[in-house]
Design a protein around this motif. Sequence first.
Motif, mmCIF file in Angstrom:
data_model
loop_
_atom_site.group_PDB
_atom_site.id
_atom_site.type_symbol
_atom_site.label_atom_id
_atom_site.label_comp_id
_atom_site.label_asym_id
_atom_site.label_seq_id
_atom_site.Cartn_x
_atom_site.Cartn_y
_atom_site.Cartn_z
ATOM 1 N N ALA A 1 2.721 7.205 13.163
ATOM 2 C CA ALA A 1 2.395 6.425 14.361
ATOM 3 C C ALA A 1 1.434 5.297 14.048
ATOM 4 O O ALA A 1 0.879 4.679 14.968
ATOM 5 C CB ALA A 1 1.810 7.340 15.442
ATOM 6 N N ASP A 2 1.228 5.009 12.750
ATOM 7 C CA ASP A 2 0.284 3.963 12.369
ATOM 8 C C ASP A 2 0.867 3.038 11.304
ATOM 9 O O ASP A 2 0.168 2.589 10.400
ATOM 10 C CB ASP A 2 -1.035 4.578 11.894
ATOM 11 C CG ASP A 2 -0.855 5.562 10.738
ATOM 12 O OD1 ASP A 2 0.255 5.633 10.165
ATOM 13 O OD2 ASP A 2 -1.839 6.255 10.388
ATOM 14 N N GLY A 3 2.155 2.765 11.413
ATOM 15 C CA GLY A 3 2.782 1.824 10.500
ATOM 16 C C GLY A 3 3.002 2.346 9.103
ATOM 17 O O GLY A 3 3.183 1.552 8.171
ATOM 18 N N GLY A 4 2.988 3.666 8.935
ATOM 19 C CA GLY A 4 3.220 4.255 7.632
ATOM 20 C C GLY A 4 1.973 4.497 6.815
ATOM 21 O O GLY A 4 2.072 4.901 5.649
ATOM 22 N N ARG A 5 0.796 4.296 7.398
ATOM 23 C CA ARG A 5 -0.441 4.575 6.653
ATOM 24 C C ARG A 5 -0.635 6.064 6.464
ATOM 25 O O ARG A 5 -1.145 6.502 5.421
ATOM 26 C CB ARG A 5 -1.645 3.964 7.368
ATOM 27 C CG ARG A 5 -1.713 2.449 7.275
ATOM 28 C CD ARG A 5 -3.046 1.922 7.777
ATOM 29 N NE ARG A 5 -3.213 2.144 9.209
ATOM 30 C CZ ARG A 5 -2.769 1.298 10.140
ATOM 31 N NH1 ARG A 5 -2.133 0.200 9.793
ATOM 32 N NH2 ARG A 5 -2.970 1.554 11.428
ATOM 33 N N THR B 1 0.861 -1.181 0.000
ATOM 34 C CA THR B 1 0.000 0.000 0.000
ATOM 35 C C THR B 1 0.892 1.223 0.000
ATOM 36 O O THR B 1 2.025 1.189 0.515
ATOM 37 C CB THR B 1 -0.925 0.036 1.225
ATOM 38 O OG1 THR B 1 -0.122 -0.014 2.428
ATOM 39 C CG2 THR B 1 -1.886 -1.141 1.215
ATOM 40 N N ALA B 2 0.421 2.328 -0.571
ATOM 41 C CA ALA B 2 1.228 3.542 -0.710
ATOM 42 C C ALA B 2 0.598 4.690 0.055
ATOM 43 O O ALA B 2 -0.631 4.831 0.109
ATOM 44 C CB ALA B 2 1.370 3.914 -2.183
ATOM 45 N N ALA B 3 1.439 5.530 0.654
ATOM 46 C CA ALA B 3 0.978 6.706 1.387
ATOM 47 C C ALA B 3 1.839 7.902 1.011
ATOM 48 O O ALA B 3 3.069 7.789 0.918
ATOM 49 C CB ALA B 3 1.048 6.466 2.891
ATOM 50 N N ASP B 4 1.195 9.049 0.803
ATOM 51 C CA ASP B 4 1.931 10.279 0.549
ATOM 52 C C ASP B 4 2.534 10.798 1.847
ATOM 53 O O ASP B 4 1.978 10.599 2.934
ATOM 54 C CB ASP B 4 1.009 11.358 -0.028
ATOM 55 C CG ASP B 4 0.545 11.042 -1.432
ATOM 56 O OD1 ASP B 4 1.130 10.141 -2.074
ATOM 57 O OD2 ASP B 4 -0.419 11.696 -1.880
ATOM 58 N N ARG C 1 6.768 -2.013 14.324
ATOM 59 C CA ARG C 1 5.947 -2.039 13.115
ATOM 60 C C ARG C 1 4.947 -0.881 13.067
ATOM 61 O O ARG C 1 4.178 -0.760 12.095
ATOM 62 C CB ARG C 1 5.215 -3.370 12.975
ATOM 63 C CG ARG C 1 4.172 -3.658 14.014
ATOM 64 C CD ARG C 1 3.654 -5.097 13.909
ATOM 65 N NE ARG C 1 3.266 -5.435 12.540
ATOM 66 C CZ ARG C 1 2.009 -5.338 12.085
ATOM 67 N NH1 ARG C 1 1.051 -4.890 12.888
ATOM 68 N NH2 ARG C 1 1.724 -5.688 10.859
ATOM 69 N N THR C 2 4.973 -0.001 14.062
ATOM 70 C CA THR C 2 4.025 1.101 14.131
ATOM 71 C C THR C 2 4.680 2.470 13.983
ATOM 72 O O THR C 2 4.189 3.319 13.243
ATOM 73 C CB THR C 2 3.247 1.060 15.464
ATOM 74 O OG1 THR C 2 2.572 -0.189 15.570
ATOM 75 C CG2 THR C 2 2.237 2.195 15.546
#
Length: 366
Positions: free
Chosen positions: A285-289, A238-241, A261-262
């Motif tokens: 703080a949410d695993g890179g989301r 999954t990708a996040a800006d 992992r967070t």
Amino acid sequence: MAVGVACGAALAALTAPAAGARPLGQGGAEPAGGVTANSGRGAVHWAVKDTGTPQVRFRGLAAVDRHTAWLAGTGGTVLRTTDGGASWRNVSPPGAADAQFRDVTAFDARRAVVLAIGEGEASRVYRTDDGGTTWTESFRNTDPKAFYDCLTFFDRRHGLALSDPVDGKFRLLSTDDGGRSWRVLPSDGMPPALEGEAGFAASGQCLVASGPRDVWLATGGGAHARVLHSADRGLTWTAADTPIPAGDPAKGVFALAFRDRTHGLAVGGDYRPDQSSPRSAAVSADGGRTWRAAATPPPAYRSGAAWLPHSRTAALAVGPTGTDLTTDGGRSWRTIDTASYDTVACTPDLGCWAAGEQGRVARLER
């Protein structure tokens, strides 16, 4: 002294320097090759170690502990120390003088894997099991469209290596035998790359793992600087800006650091020395989301980052203009040293190391 006690004391000295102490690298003369402490009695500082290789730039660094570290750099150079940097052994693979080594993973003082970058067959992987006395070339890229940037391992057997996009998607190599053999992973679970998007082979930290299955990759060059995450060792992503500026081949996220992992850090900016780098750091703080910009980022481009051991909030970031420290989990940073480093790594016994241009290597000491 017990390791936990010693590390706790050193960490306290770094994050809360004595009253009146000056930041590292400020005040006093700077010796050739780097900056040493001038920050008050007992303060933690970068102690420069002489590698005898002023012609080499070390962007690959693997810290095993306070005594053992491996370096990988230009001119096919690989060095190893087992005495805390007092002496270095040249263990470069024979016949690889044209290789540009940018990443190294070491499992201990004898076993290591190094990555050479470049187009086509310039991208290679080597492994040693005897401290660098002998090497085996375990991968040589034959696709002219691939360019490998960095590698990471989940454990002593399972690892990945990252290439810039091929046919519109980032490409990954996978190993399940400690880097002795590699295979290209299917790209079905990889999101399409943005136009111009790529990874940066700047510090060996554009691909990082935490735990047995989680891995993140950092990008730049596209319209957005992104972080991609996989929870299944690279099969689906999954990708996040991120808020770190991109939109130019010189801009983006250059390094990631996850303490679990967070909780993750991203650093980067614009590597051109004549360009400013606002919003050069972000935190998740949410695993890179999701990512938010640091309220007080480092003042310039940074290419490497590492969490300090035995701390949930302290980390270091390094780049050509200095080292920065955060003590609040990446929300704010302050410069503590002005010497040039490209990459940084820490071990549980507080064996923090940094490496960069002109053969410069340093260890955190007090």
